[in-house]
Design a protein around this motif. Structure first.
Motif, PDB file in Angstrom:
ATOM      1  N   ALA A 234       0.832  -1.211   0.000  1.00  0.00           N
ATOM      2  CA  ALA A 234       0.000   0.000   0.000  1.00  0.00           C
ATOM      3  C   ALA A 234       0.859   1.251   0.000  1.00  0.00           C
ATOM      4  O   ALA A 234       0.532   2.256  -0.658  1.00  0.00           O
ATOM      5  CB  ALA A 234      -0.922  -0.010   1.214  1.00  0.00           C
ATOM      6  N   SER A 235       1.977   1.213   0.710  1.00  0.00           N
ATOM      7  CA  SER A 235       2.859   2.379   0.776  1.00  0.00           C
ATOM      8  C   SER A 235       3.447   2.723  -0.580  1.00  0.00           C
ATOM      9  O   SER A 235       3.588   3.900  -0.931  1.00  0.00           O
ATOM     10  CB  SER A 235       3.991   2.123   1.775  1.00  0.00           C
ATOM     11  N   THR A 236       3.795   1.687  -1.358  1.00  0.00           N
ATOM     12  CA  THR A 236       4.368   1.950  -2.678  1.00  0.00           C
ATOM     13  C   THR A 236       3.359   2.602  -3.616  1.00  0.00           C
ATOM     14  O   THR A 236       3.743   3.237  -4.603  1.00  0.00           O
ATOM     15  CB  THR A 236       4.899   0.654  -3.317  1.00  0.00           C
ATOM     16  N   LYS A 237       2.081   2.450  -3.304  1.00  0.00           N
ATOM     17  CA  LYS A 237       1.042   3.038  -4.164  1.00  0.00           C
ATOM     18  C   LYS A 237       0.737   4.481  -3.830  1.00  0.00           C
ATOM     19  O   LYS A 237       0.045   5.161  -4.599  1.00  0.00           O
ATOM     20  CB  LYS A 237      -0.247   2.207  -4.051  1.00  0.00           C
ATOM     21  N   PHE A 241       6.755  11.607  -4.913  1.00  0.00           N
ATOM     22  CA  PHE A 241       7.963  11.753  -5.722  1.00  0.00           C
ATOM     23  C   PHE A 241       9.148  12.015  -4.778  1.00  0.00           C
ATOM     24  O   PHE A 241       9.081  12.855  -3.887  1.00  0.00           O
ATOM     25  CB  PHE A 241       7.786  12.922  -6.689  1.00  0.00           C
ATOM     26  N   GLU A 242      10.219  11.250  -4.951  1.00  0.00           N
ATOM     27  CA  GLU A 242      11.390  11.301  -4.082  1.00  0.00           C
ATOM     28  C   GLU A 242      11.054  10.969  -2.624  1.00  0.00           C
ATOM     29  O   GLU A 242      11.730  11.407  -1.693  1.00  0.00           O
ATOM     30  CB  GLU A 242      12.112  12.647  -4.170  1.00  0.00           C
ATOM     31  N   GLY A 243      10.008  10.151  -2.445  1.00  0.00           N
ATOM     32  CA  GLY A 243       9.665   9.702  -1.104  1.00  0.00           C
ATOM     33  C   GLY A 243      10.652   8.674  -0.595  1.00  0.00           C
ATOM     34  O   GLY A 243      11.413   8.065  -1.358  1.00  0.00           O
ATOM     35  N   ARG A 244      10.643   8.468   0.732  1.00  0.00           N
ATOM     36  CA  ARG A 244      11.567   7.529   1.377  1.00  0.00           C
ATOM     37  C   ARG A 244      10.765   6.551   2.229  1.00  0.00           C
ATOM     38  O   ARG A 244      10.080   6.977   3.161  1.00  0.00           O
ATOM     39  CB  ARG A 244      12.569   8.272   2.272  1.00  0.00           C
ATOM     40  N   LEU A 245      10.847   5.279   1.895  1.00  0.00           N
ATOM     41  CA  LEU A 245      10.113   4.232   2.597  1.00  0.00           C
ATOM     42  C   LEU A 245      11.110   3.470   3.469  1.00  0.00           C
ATOM     43  O   LEU A 245      12.010   2.806   2.958  1.00  0.00           O
ATOM     44  CB  LEU A 245       9.440   3.300   1.582  1.00  0.00           C
ATOM     45  N   THR A 257       8.669  -8.276  -1.283  1.00  0.00           N
ATOM     46  CA  THR A 257       9.709  -8.168  -2.305  1.00  0.00           C
ATOM     47  C   THR A 257       9.727  -6.738  -2.836  1.00  0.00           C
ATOM     48  O   THR A 257       8.686  -6.188  -3.190  1.00  0.00           O
ATOM     49  CB  THR A 257       9.436  -9.136  -3.468  1.00  0.00           C
ATOM     50  N   VAL A 258      10.907  -6.138  -2.879  1.00  0.00           N
ATOM     51  CA  VAL A 258      11.012  -4.760  -3.363  1.00  0.00           C
ATOM     52  C   VAL A 258      10.827  -4.750  -4.883  1.00  0.00           C
ATOM     53  O   VAL A 258      11.576  -5.411  -5.612  1.00  0.00           O
ATOM     54  CB  VAL A 258      12.372  -4.150  -2.996  1.00  0.00           C
ATOM     55  N   PRO A 259       9.838  -4.000  -5.377  1.00  0.00           N
ATOM     56  CA  PRO A 259       9.589  -3.942  -6.829  1.00  0.00           C
ATOM     57  C   PRO A 259      10.532  -2.938  -7.495  1.00  0.00           C
ATOM     58  O   PRO A 259      10.224  -1.753  -7.611  1.00  0.00           O
ATOM     59  CB  PRO A 259       8.133  -3.498  -6.906  1.00  0.00           C
ATOM     60  N   ALA A 260      11.688  -3.412  -7.944  1.00  0.00           N
ATOM     61  CA  ALA A 260      12.719  -2.496  -8.452  1.00  0.00           C
ATOM     62  C   ALA A 260      12.216  -1.638  -9.615  1.00  0.00           C
ATOM     63  O   ALA A 260      12.546  -0.454  -9.715  1.00  0.00           O
ATOM     64  CB  ALA A 260      13.947  -3.296  -8.878  1.00  0.00           C
ATOM     65  N   GLY A 261      11.418  -2.226 -10.506  1.00  0.00           N
ATOM     66  CA  GLY A 261      10.900  -1.440 -11.625  1.00  0.00           C
ATOM     67  C   GLY A 261       9.995  -0.321 -11.157  1.00  0.00           C
ATOM     68  O   GLY A 261      10.048   0.801 -11.686  1.00  0.00           O
ATOM     69  N   HIS A 262       9.171  -0.595 -10.157  1.00  0.00           N
ATOM     70  CA  HIS A 262       8.270   0.417  -9.615  1.00  0.00           C
ATOM     71  C   HIS A 262       9.055   1.519  -8.909  1.00  0.00           C
ATOM     72  O   HIS A 262       8.730   2.698  -9.020  1.00  0.00           O
ATOM     73  CB  HIS A 262       7.299  -0.255  -8.639  1.00  0.00           C
ATOM     74  N   VAL A 263      10.113   1.123  -8.184  1.00  0.00           N
ATOM     75  CA  VAL A 263      10.983   2.109  -7.524  1.00  0.00           C
ATOM     76  C   VAL A 263      11.563   3.057  -8.560  1.00  0.00           C
ATOM     77  O   VAL A 263      11.632   4.280  -8.350  1.00  0.00           O
ATOM     78  CB  VAL A 263      12.109   1.381  -6.757  1.00  0.00           C
ATOM     79  N   VAL A 265      10.360   3.743 -11.713  1.00  0.00           N
ATOM     80  CA  VAL A 265       9.357   4.543 -12.405  1.00  0.00           C
ATOM     81  C   VAL A 265       8.801   5.662 -11.529  1.00  0.00           C
ATOM     82  O   VAL A 265       8.598   6.790 -11.982  1.00  0.00           O
ATOM     83  CB  VAL A 265       8.208   3.631 -12.913  1.00  0.00           C
ATOM     84  N   LYS A 266       8.582   5.376 -10.233  1.00  0.00           N
ATOM     85  CA  LYS A 266       8.000   6.381  -9.344  1.00  0.00           C
ATOM     86  C   LYS A 266       9.050   7.240  -8.640  1.00  0.00           C
ATOM     87  O   LYS A 266       8.713   8.205  -7.960  1.00  0.00           O
ATOM     88  CB  LYS A 266       7.108   5.703  -8.299  1.00  0.00           C
TER      89      LYS A 266
END
Length: 337
Positions: A234-237, A241-245, A257-263, A265-266
């Motif tokens: 939910a946090s990744t959604k 921009f330039e957020g830090r999780l 699992t860390v979604p590298a492609g999503h990291v 693109v966003k």
């Protein structure tokens, strides 16, 4: 408080894990020798111990550190110095201190002097017992890893838990705006009282949509996540921009699992935080955090929330309550008056 020069007895009571399993099943209250401080260590008469989820994991054999059986759990205390080992400066018998080390659920404990600090005078024993692990974890998450700035939006998962409430209070103290996620409406009131402007209930509210609505589409600049699983997704959604999780743990039971492609693109960052590494690698940063936490506590900006306290003899009940997830803030075990 003991008088200067008080001498510890030869034996003490300590809760020990005798086999692996649920706390109520595997803890035994035993009479054991009182440990003596070696060079660089301090001996502490324990006043109170804050229960932490790692204590539950230690009992189950699921923590990353696996002491040899039988062992004493408990990782966080407040107490009085009763003796110091060779080479220790800055502490003397009678000093009221906080400290963290596996093995403190006992009437006396020995800790490295580097893992001990003077307790803020503004906090009583029950409140002070929970200041070390949760608040330093939250402080490092917000300030060291995420470099939080005033005015930013902070999303805190498990916002009514020990680390979560600490993160809410510290983020508010830093001038941030906080969105808390909790497990029930009852817990929502606790998060609001701690300073969360918006509180979402897990399983009831759409977390991503709620964050976007609260921030007018901007998203969360910083996410504090001790839950993992669906909370991470939910946090990744809804991260900005330039957020830090900041990943702190996986209390939800699922390691995402860390979604590298999503990291990519966003354009956001996923950061890990293992607070326990800092005392050995960057003790200077730990000292900074301790000074700041003491200042904030003495100024009334942070006040540890305690769900309830139990007697030493009821320590397994405290860990069971924590494992069930029905508590808010900390559960504390009183050991000495």
């Amino acid at each position: 408080m003991p008088d200067d020069g008080d001498i510890a007895p030869d034996t003490m009571r300590a809760w020990r894990v005798t086999r692996l399993g649920e706390p109520a099943d595997v803890l035994s209250l035993d009479e054991v020798p009182v440990p003596a401080p070696a060079a660089g260590e301090v001996q502490v008469r324990v006043r109170a111990v804050a229960a932490n989820f790692p204590d539950v994991l230690l009992c189950r054999g699921e923590y990353q550190v696996k002491p040899e059986l039988p062992f004493v759990p408990g990782i966080e205390l407040v107490g009085d110095v009763t003796a110091v080992g060779a080479g220790v400066s800055g502490f003397a018998p009678g000093d009221r201190v906080l400290g963290s080390k596996i093995g403190v659920l006992s009437e006396y404990a020995v800790l490295p002097a580097s893992d001990v600090w003077l307790a803020p005078a503004s906090l009583d024993d029950v409140s002070a017992a929970g200041l070390t692990v949760a608040y330093q974890t939250a402080w490092f998450a917000l300030h060291r890893r995420a470099a939080l700035q005033p005015g930013e939006w902070v999303l805190v998962h498990a916002a009514a838990g020990g680390v979560g409430l600490a993160a809410v209070q510290l983020a508010v103290a830093a001038g941030a705006q906080v969105i808390g996620v909790v497990g029930s409406e009852v817990k929502a009131e606790t998060a609001r009282a701690a300073g969360a402007e918006v509180v979402l209930v897990r399983g009831v509210d759409d977390i991503a949509a709620g964050v976007k609505a609260a921030t007018a589409g901007h998203g969360a600049d910083v996410v504090v996540d001790p839950v993992g699983g669906d909370a991470f997704v939910a946090s990744t959604k809804c991260i900005a921009f330039e957020g830090r999780l900041v990943v702190i743990g996986f209390a939800g039971g699922t390691i995402p699992t860390v979604p590298a492609g999503h990291v990519l693109v966003k354009n956001y960052t996923v950061l890990g935080l293992h607070w326990g590494m800092y005392p050995g690698i960057r003790p200077d940063l730990v000292d900074d955090a301790r000074r700041e936490l003491t200042r904030l506590a003495d100024a009334g900006r942070i006040v540890p929330v305690v769900d309830h306290a139990v007697a030493f003899e009821s320590a397994p009940d405290a860990l069971t309550a924590l494992a069930c997830g029905d508590t808010v803030g900390r559960v504390v075990i009183r050991i000495a008056p």
